[in-house]
Design a protein around this motif. Structure first.
Motif, PDB file in Angstrom:
ATOM      1  N   ALA A  39      12.471   7.336  -6.496  1.00 55.61           N
ATOM      2  CA  ALA A  39      12.546   8.230  -5.343  1.00 55.61           C
ATOM      3  C   ALA A  39      13.088   9.599  -5.748  1.00 55.61           C
ATOM      4  O   ALA A  39      12.553  10.642  -5.340  1.00 55.61           O
ATOM      5  N   LEU A  40      14.125   9.628  -6.570  1.00 56.85           N
ATOM      6  CA  LEU A  40      14.700  10.893  -7.026  1.00 56.85           C
ATOM      7  C   LEU A  40      13.698  11.676  -7.869  1.00 56.85           C
ATOM      8  O   LEU A  40      13.570  12.893  -7.727  1.00 56.85           O
ATOM      9  N   ARG A  41      12.993  10.972  -8.735  1.00 59.52           N
ATOM     10  CA  ARG A  41      11.994  11.647  -9.576  1.00 59.52           C
ATOM     11  C   ARG A  41      10.867  12.240  -8.730  1.00 59.52           C
ATOM     12  O   ARG A  41      10.353  13.322  -9.031  1.00 59.52           O
ATOM     13  N   ALA A  42      10.468  11.509  -7.696  1.00 59.14           N
ATOM     14  CA  ALA A  42       9.325  11.929  -6.885  1.00 59.14           C
ATOM     15  C   ALA A  42       9.718  12.881  -5.758  1.00 59.14           C
ATOM     16  O   ALA A  42       8.854  13.348  -5.009  1.00 59.14           O
ATOM     17  N   GLY A  43      11.016  13.163  -5.629  1.00 60.39           N
ATOM     18  CA  GLY A  43      11.458  14.096  -4.603  1.00 60.39           C
ATOM     19  C   GLY A  43      11.398  13.527  -3.204  1.00 60.39           C
ATOM     20  O   GLY A  43      11.096  14.248  -2.235  1.00 60.39           O
ATOM     21  N   THR A  44      11.690  12.224  -3.077  1.00 60.51           N
ATOM     22  CA  THR A  44      11.714  11.615  -1.755  1.00 60.51           C
ATOM     23  C   THR A  44      12.989  10.782  -1.639  1.00 60.51           C
ATOM     24  O   THR A  44      13.871  10.857  -2.492  1.00 60.51           O
ATOM     25  N   LEU A  74      10.625   5.378   0.127  1.00 56.93           N
ATOM     26  CA  LEU A  74       9.936   4.594  -0.893  1.00 56.93           C
ATOM     27  C   LEU A  74       9.949   3.109  -0.529  1.00 56.93           C
ATOM     28  O   LEU A  74       8.949   2.402  -0.729  1.00 56.93           O
ATOM     29  N   SER A  75      11.056   2.641   0.022  1.00 59.04           N
ATOM     30  CA  SER A  75      11.136   1.247   0.449  1.00 59.04           C
ATOM     31  C   SER A  75      10.113   0.951   1.540  1.00 59.04           C
ATOM     32  O   SER A  75       9.462  -0.104   1.535  1.00 59.04           O
ATOM     33  N   PHE A  76       9.938   1.883   2.455  1.00 50.90           N
ATOM     34  CA  PHE A  76       8.951   1.722   3.525  1.00 50.90           C
ATOM     35  C   PHE A  76       7.533   1.671   2.946  1.00 50.90           C
ATOM     36  O   PHE A  76       6.690   0.900   3.416  1.00 50.90           O
ATOM     37  N   ILE A  77       7.272   2.500   1.928  1.00 55.22           N
ATOM     38  CA  ILE A  77       5.947   2.512   1.296  1.00 55.22           C
ATOM     39  C   ILE A  77       5.674   1.172   0.610  1.00 55.22           C
ATOM     40  O   ILE A  77       4.597   0.582   0.750  1.00 55.22           O
ATOM     41  N   GLU A  78       6.672   0.675  -0.121  1.00 60.13           N
ATOM     42  CA  GLU A  78       6.483  -0.569  -0.868  1.00 60.13           C
ATOM     43  C   GLU A  78       6.400  -1.787   0.048  1.00 60.13           C
ATOM     44  O   GLU A  78       5.841  -2.809  -0.343  1.00 60.13           O
ATOM     45  N   SER A  79       6.939  -1.680   1.233  1.00 57.00           N
ATOM     46  CA  SER A  79       6.862  -2.794   2.176  1.00 57.00           C
ATOM     47  C   SER A  79       5.623  -2.705   3.063  1.00 57.00           C
ATOM     48  O   SER A  79       5.340  -3.616   3.851  1.00 57.00           O
ATOM     49  N   GLY A  80       4.877  -1.593   2.959  1.00 55.26           N
ATOM     50  CA  GLY A  80       3.690  -1.405   3.772  1.00 55.26           C
ATOM     51  C   GLY A  80       3.974  -0.842   5.144  1.00 55.26           C
ATOM     52  O   GLY A  80       3.067  -0.712   5.976  1.00 55.26           O
ATOM     53  N   ARG A  81       5.236  -0.461   5.404  1.00 55.97           N
ATOM     54  CA  ARG A  81       5.608   0.087   6.719  1.00 55.97           C
ATOM     55  C   ARG A  81       5.243   1.563   6.839  1.00 55.97           C
ATOM     56  O   ARG A  81       5.223   2.118   7.942  1.00 55.97           O
ATOM     57  N   SER A  82       4.983   2.200   5.695  1.00 58.76           N
ATOM     58  CA  SER A  82       4.612   3.617   5.699  1.00 58.76           C
ATOM     59  C   SER A  82       3.470   3.828   4.718  1.00 58.76           C
ATOM     60  O   SER A  82       3.492   3.273   3.606  1.00 58.76           O
TER      61      SER A  82
END
Length: 245
Positions: free
Chosen positions: A22-27, A32-40
């Motif tokens: 997340a730090l590397r990608a600027g988020t 990132l947790s929401f993306i990996e869980s499919g919530r976002s």
């Protein structure tokens, strides 16, 4: 595999925590947790940033985009395409400039793309079947009908090659050609010069590998230029013998 699973698996393979990525990608880690869980669902720009932040190859970044439902960003152009004529021309100049030392360009599968005239030192006496395109330079090196019989320190050199290869059919094939030898007490690593018998005499060669880190084309990014250099003065003298006469 869906995008959340693909992203999570890739992140684990890169040994990155959610916070680090997340730090590397600027988020944020939460996003990132929401993306990996499919919530976002991430936008294309975020997917590209995640691929860059994990230092994926261009091919892997394209795969990540496809998994997220986006078209690939990075083109894959054949090296014989006119659009890459300047690349072939530049590589040709580099190979010629490396004479009288051998130098080659290989693709992602270790197949020979280009070679300079000095590379004939390796192909001398090699079985014709190994020189039929596509020429796999690793098979050429370690096959009993290839260069292997002329490599004095074959076990050491073979392990140097195998240590850099991912698991797969080619690695299994090559490993079967050369029995593994347990390193002795004076072992200092497998990155030792190749000791090669050649028509010019016994040569000690070290290698350097260059890649095209800033390339934006998959084909070019996967090319590797391997240059062989003399490891001692005697080898340098043998390789330059006859020049200028």
């Amino acid at each position: 595999m869906n995008f959340p699973d693909t992203l999570r698996t890739t992140r684990h393979r890169r040994r990155l925590s959610q916070l680090e990525l997340a730090l590397r990608a600027g988020t944020t880690q939460r996003h990132l947790s929401f993306i990996e869980s499919g919530r976002s669902a991430p936008g294309r720009t975020m997917v590209v940033r995640l691929g860059e932040s994990m230092e994926l190859s261009l091919r892997e970044r394209n795969d990540l985009l496809l998994a997220a439902g986006f078209a690939p960003v990075y083109p894959q152009t054949g090296l014989d395409d006119p659009a890459l004529h300047h690349v072939r021309d530049a590589l040709g100049h580099i190979l010629t400039g490396h004479q009288p030392y051998p130098a080659i360009v290989v693709d992602a599968n270790h197949n020979l793309v280009l070679a300079n005239d000095a590379f004939a030192l390796f192909t001398d006496g090699v079985a014709g079947k190994l020189l039929e395109p596509p020429i796999n330079v690793l098979r050429l090196s370690l096959h009993p009908d290839g260069v292997a019989p002329r490599i004095v320190n074959l076990s050491q050199w073979a392990q140097h090659i195998l240590d850099r290869m991912p698991p797969g059919e080619l690695r299994d094939e090559l490993a079967a050609y050369v029995p593994y030898v347990e390193p002795g007490p004076e072992h200092v690593g497998f990155a030792a010069p190749m000791q090669l018998r050649s028509p010019k005499g016994d040569l000690h060669l070290t290698t350097t590998i260059s890649t095209f880190a800033t390339a934006l084309d998959v084909t070019v990014a996967e090319l590797k230029l391997e240059a062989f250099l003399p490891a001692d003065a005697a080898t340098a003298a043998l390789l330059t013998q006859g020049l200028g006469n």
